[in-house]
Motif scaffolding. Structure first.
Motif, PDB file in Angstrom:
ATOM      1  N   ILE A 245       0.852  -1.299  -0.162  1.00 17.29           N
ATOM      2  CA  ILE A 245       0.074   0.011  -0.087  1.00 17.29           C
ATOM      3  C   ILE A 245       0.922   1.230  -0.071  1.00 17.29           C
ATOM      4  O   ILE A 245       0.688   2.312  -0.950  1.00 17.29           O
ATOM      5  N   TRP A 246       1.746   1.170   0.765  1.00 15.32           N
ATOM      6  CA  TRP A 246       2.758   2.269   0.750  1.00 15.32           C
ATOM      7  C   TRP A 246       3.612   2.533  -0.518  1.00 15.32           C
ATOM      8  O   TRP A 246       3.854   3.620  -0.714  1.00 15.32           O
TER       9      TRP A 246
ATOM     10  N   ALA B 150      -4.798  -7.948  -6.083  1.00 14.06           N
ATOM     11  CA  ALA B 150      -4.112  -8.222  -7.408  1.00 14.06           C
ATOM     12  C   ALA B 150      -2.612  -8.084  -6.962  1.00 14.06           C
ATOM     13  O   ALA B 150      -1.967  -7.235  -6.629  1.00 14.06           O
ATOM     14  N   PRO B 151      -1.889  -9.418  -7.002  1.00 12.53           N
ATOM     15  CA  PRO B 151      -0.561  -9.473  -6.951  1.00 12.53           C
ATOM     16  C   PRO B 151       0.347  -8.698  -7.954  1.00 12.53           C
ATOM     17  O   PRO B 151      -0.099  -8.603  -9.095  1.00 12.53           O
ATOM     18  N   ASP B 152       1.462  -8.514  -7.817  1.00 11.41           N
ATOM     19  CA  ASP B 152       2.375  -7.749  -8.512  1.00 11.41           C
ATOM     20  C   ASP B 152       2.974  -8.734  -9.602  1.00 11.41           C
ATOM     21  O   ASP B 152       3.025  -9.853  -9.400  1.00 11.41           O
TER      22      ASP B 152
ATOM     23  N   ARG C  33      -0.614   1.972  -9.909  1.00 14.96           N
ATOM     24  CA  ARG C  33      -0.148   3.063  -8.810  1.00 14.96           C
ATOM     25  C   ARG C  33      -0.949   4.370  -9.354  1.00 14.96           C
ATOM     26  O   ARG C  33      -0.973   5.016 -10.389  1.00 14.96           O
ATOM     27  N   GLY C  34      -1.500   4.986  -8.153  1.00 10.80           N
ATOM     28  CA  GLY C  34      -2.397   6.130  -8.200  1.00 10.80           C
ATOM     29  C   GLY C  34      -4.017   6.066  -7.854  1.00 10.80           C
ATOM     30  O   GLY C  34      -4.080   4.904  -7.176  1.00 10.80           O
TER      31      GLY C  34
ATOM     32  N   ARG D  20      -9.251  -2.182  -8.531  1.00 12.18           N
ATOM     33  CA  ARG D  20      -9.679  -1.130  -7.964  1.00 12.18           C
ATOM     34  C   ARG D  20      -8.588  -0.175  -7.478  1.00 12.18           C
ATOM     35  O   ARG D  20      -7.453  -0.575  -7.534  1.00 12.18           O
ATOM     36  N   PRO D  21      -8.860   1.041  -6.879  1.00  6.80           N
ATOM     37  CA  PRO D  21      -7.815   2.187  -6.552  1.00  6.80           C
ATOM     38  C   PRO D  21      -7.283   1.454  -5.385  1.00  6.80           C
ATOM     39  O   PRO D  21      -5.966   1.816  -5.028  1.00  6.80           O
ATOM     40  N   ASP D  22      -7.704   0.593  -4.408  1.00  8.76           N
ATOM     41  CA  ASP D  22      -7.131   0.075  -3.234  1.00  8.76           C
ATOM     42  C   ASP D  22      -6.399  -1.372  -3.549  1.00  8.76           C
ATOM     43  O   ASP D  22      -6.236  -2.041  -2.692  1.00  8.76           O
ATOM     44  N   GLY D  23      -6.176  -1.744  -4.764  1.00  2.00           N
ATOM     45  CA  GLY D  23      -5.490  -3.021  -5.313  1.00  2.00           C
ATOM     46  C   GLY D  23      -6.156  -4.288  -5.217  1.00  2.00           C
ATOM     47  O   GLY D  23      -5.352  -5.291  -5.260  1.00  2.00           O
TER      48      GLY D  23
END
Length: 553
Positions: A56-57, A419-421, A441-442, A522-525
């Motif tokens: 998140i950071w 959603a994993p990287d 990111r964003g 979503r924006p929170d991943g």
């Protein structure tokens, strides 16, 4: 005095309140944050940072600050009657995710988040305490008392209580705080230990006699110097001040009283079964532990986050991290609502998603604490669970799988999962690889369109252009679209379309996409929508669960 209306008022400037304020401002929404304390507390209370929080950071752009200020948690070890029995490597137990575990003192978390908030134009109003709360269908009205002796009446559209386990906001809502507390009093100390402890490891200690556990404790490394630890254990009855045994004492939280260095030394020697020098006591406290969760995370226009909503035993470092993720979940939804872009009911998903997660964490940490209290300290720590990478919203009304789940690899992420990287994403005319996190990111939703057949790439991309054009016309910058193509082909350069090649085939292996897949992040991943046969109409039908139809105006 009366102040003009504020859209959002945040009560509490601990890690969760700071995260909430910074996230709102990152999304372009001004807010006001007030804090009762006139200066930050310098104590090392919360300490562990989970891999999910570091992800998140990363999104917020502050992960490097945390990594510099913190310390990698390499592994976990048990000490029984002074002997180190075994070590559990965190990296070996957890191969998933972009980051590992970190130790970072709470005051450092607050410093990093405060600097981040200030960089976005925010500031903390200190010496301001919430006194009264009322709300109706349209506004929340509060009375704030200032340390100067003045007071003010504030009207806002939403109030967010991030004011800790003894939350004034929660008490004002008169919500049940369901659960219980442990009668035992514990002791906590920020000290230096002259002991043969390997730096970067967290230690569980126990003393046994005839296979019966007589006491247990833990030492967690604190960044600062090679001997500094946060030491915690059950407080011997003879050391507990009489004030803490009174029936009217608060059943949760840190007291203003703490053990002396001499008392800590006595308990340290007893647990280590040898003389281990304790020195340089920076802070100590007696405290109690509760396991509670509020019956609902919001009432109309007032929301709760962090310890105001859930309390759990400190095992696994779950509490602060769960609160930070409460804020991450709520912020983007609240901004859409305030901008008039969301459908009615979107904010209800905060309670549906985060209370379920809160309940899971309370139940899991309480069960572990009960086992410790019963003398079972030998079991391996559930590192995978503690990472918080695998908590999901699969039961959320915002999670839709438009596919036959049985035909997809069961280990692949579905709607409702994080959603994993992915590494190794390459673009035409860009001479370096990107990660999936670089694309997401964003503050936007991210639509990933996957095409599996190299020969039809140009045909697919022309169709994708029409999709992107339609989404831009309807949603502008709220949704950004990327096409992910196989690695074994030329990446076309098409105006108006962002195409990336899965050069390491990590996306294909991890997500198991089909011939023409669509994944909306979503924006929170978290994945909101997934389909294996992309259709613009069905995606637009899903988006109506989030976004208000602008054509109705």
């Amino acid at each position: 005095m009366q102040k003009d209306s504020d859209d959002i008022l945040i009560v509490g400037a601990g890690p969760v309140g700071l995260m909430m304020a910074a996230e709102l401002r990152r999304h372009g929404m001004p807010c006001r944050i007030v804090e009762r304390l006139e200066k930050p507390a310098p104590f090392c209370k919360a300490l562990g940072i989970t891999p999910r929080t570091l992800e998140i950071w990363d999104d917020l752009g502050i992960v490097n600050q945390a990594l510099v200020a913190g310390m990698e948690l390499i592994g976990l070890a048990n000490i029984a009657n002074g002997d180190i029995e075994h070590a559990q490597e965190t990296s070996a137990a957890l191969s998933e995710g972009a980051y590992g575990f970190l130790t970072l003192a709470q005051y450092e978390v607050e410093r990093i988040l405060t600097e981040h908030l200030v960089s976005l134009g925010g500031q903390i109003e200190r010496g301001v305490e919430l006194a009264e709360v009322q709300q109706n269908d349209h506004t929340v009205q509060v009375k704030l008392n200032h340390a100067t002796g003045s007071s003010e009446i504030v009207q806002c559209r939403y109030l967010i209580g991030c004011d800790g386990g003894r939350s004034i906001v929660r008490h004002a809502l008169q919500l049940p705080f369901e659960g219980d507390h442990y009668e035992q009093v514990f002791m906590l100390a920020d000290i230096e230990l002259d002991a043969p402890l390997k730096r970067g490891y967290a230690y569980k200690m126990a003393r046994f006699e005839n296979d019966k556990m007589l006491g247990a404790g833990a030492c967690i490394p604190i960044p600062g110097n090679s001997r500094r630890y946060r030491f915690t254990t059950g407080a011997p009855p003879e050391m507990i001040p009489a004030e803490l045994t009174a029936a009217d004492q608060v059943k949760h939280g840190i007291s203003q009283l703490g053990p002396t260095l001499e008392q800590i030394q006595e308990v340290v020697d007893w647990l280590f079964c040898a003389h281990v020098s304790a020195s340089n006591l920076r802070w100590s406290a007696f405290y109690r532990i509760s396991h509670r969760i509020v019956s609902q995370y919001n009432v109309c226009r007032i929301f709760l986050a962090g310890d105001a909503a859930h309390l759990h035993p400190p095992l696994g470092g779950q509490g602060m991290n769960a609160g930070l993720q409460d804020a991450y979940n709520l912020a983007w939804k609240l901004v859409l609502e305030l901008r008039g872009l969301s459908v009615p009911g979107l904010l209800e998903s905060y309670n549906a998603e985060r209370r379920s997660i809160g309940q899971q964490i309370v139940d899991r940490t309480t069960a572990r604490m009960n086992r410790v209290m019963q003398g079972n300290v030998d079991e391996q720590e559930p590192i995978r669970d503690d990472s918080q990478l695998f908590l999901n919203y699969r039961d959320s009304p915002l999670a839709v799988n438009d596919l036959d789940v049985a035909k997809i690899n069961a280990s692949a992420p579905f709607a409702g999962d994080r959603a994993p990287d992915v590494r190794g994403l390459k673009r035409s005319n860009v001479h370096y690889e990107s990660r999936l996190f670089d694309l997401t990111r964003g503050t936007h939703h991210t639509l990933l369109l996957y095409t599996a057949v190299v020969g039809d790439l140009w045909t697919d991309c022309r169709q994708f252009c029409d999709i992107c054009r339609a989404l831009r016309q309807q949603f502008g910058s709220l949704i950004q679209t990327f096409v992910i193509a196989p690695a074994n082909g030329t990446i076309p350069s098409i105006e108006g379309l962002s195409i990336v090649a899965d050069s390491r085939e990590e996306f294909a292996k991890l997500y198991s996409p089909g011939r023409s897949s669509g994944i909306l992040i979503r924006p929170d991943g978290y994945i909101g929508y997934r389909t294996e046969s992309f259709n613009l109409g069905r995606l637009q039908a899903y988006l109506k669960r989030i976004f208000r139809d602008q054509t109705d105006e």
